[in-house]
Design an enzyme around this catalytic site. Structure first.
Site, PDB file in Angstrom:
ATOM      1  N   GLY A  58       0.704  -1.288  -0.110  1.00 35.20           N
ATOM      2  CA  GLY A  58       0.072  -0.059  -0.030  1.00 35.20           C
ATOM      3  C   GLY A  58       0.767   1.292  -0.020  1.00 35.20           C
ATOM      4  O   GLY A  58       2.058   1.120   0.404  1.00 35.20           O
ATOM      5  N   CYS A  59       0.290   2.508  -0.518  1.00 35.65           N
ATOM      6  CA  CYS A  59       0.982   3.752  -0.603  1.00 35.65           C
ATOM      7  C   CYS A  59       1.385   4.171   0.866  1.00 35.65           C
ATOM      8  O   CYS A  59       2.933   4.430   1.007  1.00 35.65           O
ATOM      9  CB  CYS A  59       0.221   4.787  -1.083  1.00 35.65           C
TER      10      CYS A  59
END
Length: 316
Positions: free
Chosen positions: A120-121
């Protein structure tokens, strides 16, 4: 002449899928295969293409990603390698976490894996800051950690992009205030933390870019490290890395989130006050770059054994 490896991007019309295609636009070493739009939801058509390609990138909601993973298990030896950009498999022990810089030898694990979960970012920035400190012993695994982050609105996908385009939301908002954000399990696991961290995400009125910050009271840490000790641990961990750089933290500077847009770069800084015995760890990245599509292209290069430039091509 060796055969050009091929991929299928399942969900190629979404934000992440479109960016992967754009980052591979001028790349001759990977062939992108597609399904006609009218047959994209036909499982037999999808399975037939899966038997022909070397890898499938899952740019799907979690339920869709799990469904394709199930099809791949049924295919046995005919199954392609999977790279999942959803949150469905990020803490699944049968999937290799797709952050090549996580620890020594991890890029080789990705290269050998049949199933890889793209990070995930938000966790990318937080894990990049925390993992070297837990590995080195500077930060105890049970230390109470709070992670603050702001992202461009493209991180919320088509629905959030539409909200900002329509002007129906304000210039900035906090969310995830129920403390159940879906990124917390991977953030905790791959940072090496035994205590659940507090994670406070937010979104600003800009399309791309991200800042992740983690404040620390240095006197609360064993050994009472100086800010320079934290920076040295980060530098030692990422020495030689192509995409992750540790840069000096200049106390008087302003740090904006959009400077790395279009790249696959990740910048790490330690801002500290020796006098006050405090520090703030900061990561800057493109939420669609090293936080999503850039990371996916980097992982594809490892999985397929080809050299790739994970940055967006520069327009002529």
């Amino acid at each position: 002449m060796s055969r050009t490896p091929s991929i299928f991007i399942d969900g190629e019309s979404g934000t992440t899928g479109l960016q992967i295609r754009a980052r591979l636009a001028n790349h001759k070493g990977i062939e992108i295969r597609s399904i006609p739009e009218e047959k994209r939801k036909d499982p037999e058509t999808k399975r037939a293409l899966m038997e022909e390609v070397d890898a499938v990138v899952l740019c799907l909601p979690d339920a869709g990603a799990k469904e394709v993973a199930s099809i791949a298990r049924e295919m046995g030896a005919k199954a392609p390698r999977l790279l999942d950009a959803s949150t469905a498999h990020r803490v699944d022990p049968e999937w290799v976490y797709g952050f090549p810089e996580l620890t020594k030898g991890h890029a080789e694990r990705i290269a050998a894996a049949r199933r890889v979960s793209n990070p995930g970012c938000y966790p990318t920035g937080a894990i990049a800051l925390l993992r070297p400190l837990t590995e080195s012993g500077i930060l105890p695994a049970d230390f109470p950690i709070a992670v603050n982050a702001v992202s461009g609105y493209t991180g919320g996908g088509k629905s959030m992009i539409a909200e900002f385009d329509a002007g129906t939301v304000g210039p900035f908002f906090l969310y995830g205030l129920g403390l159940e954000h879906k990124h917390v399990p991977e953030l905790q696991l791959y940072s090496g933390l035994s205590r659940r961290p507090i994670f406070v995400p937010s979104v600003g009125e800009f399309a791309q870019g991200m800042l992740v910050s983690i404040p620390l009271h240095l006197d609360a840490l064993p050994g009472k490290p100086a800010p320079g000790d934290l920076e040295a641990a980060l530098t030692a961990h990422y020495t030689g890395s192509e995409w992750v750089k540790v840069l000096p933290g200049e106390g008087g500077a302003r740090l904006t989130p959009e400077d790395l847009n279009g790249s696959n770069a990740l910048e790490l800084r330690v801002y500290g006050s020796a006098a006050h015995r405090q520090a703030v760890l900061v990561a800057r990245l493109d939420n669609l770059g090293k936080g999503a599509s850039g990371a996916a292209v980097q992982n594809l290069g490892l999985m397929l054994g080809v050299e790739v430039d994970a940055a967006l091509p520069v327009a002529a």
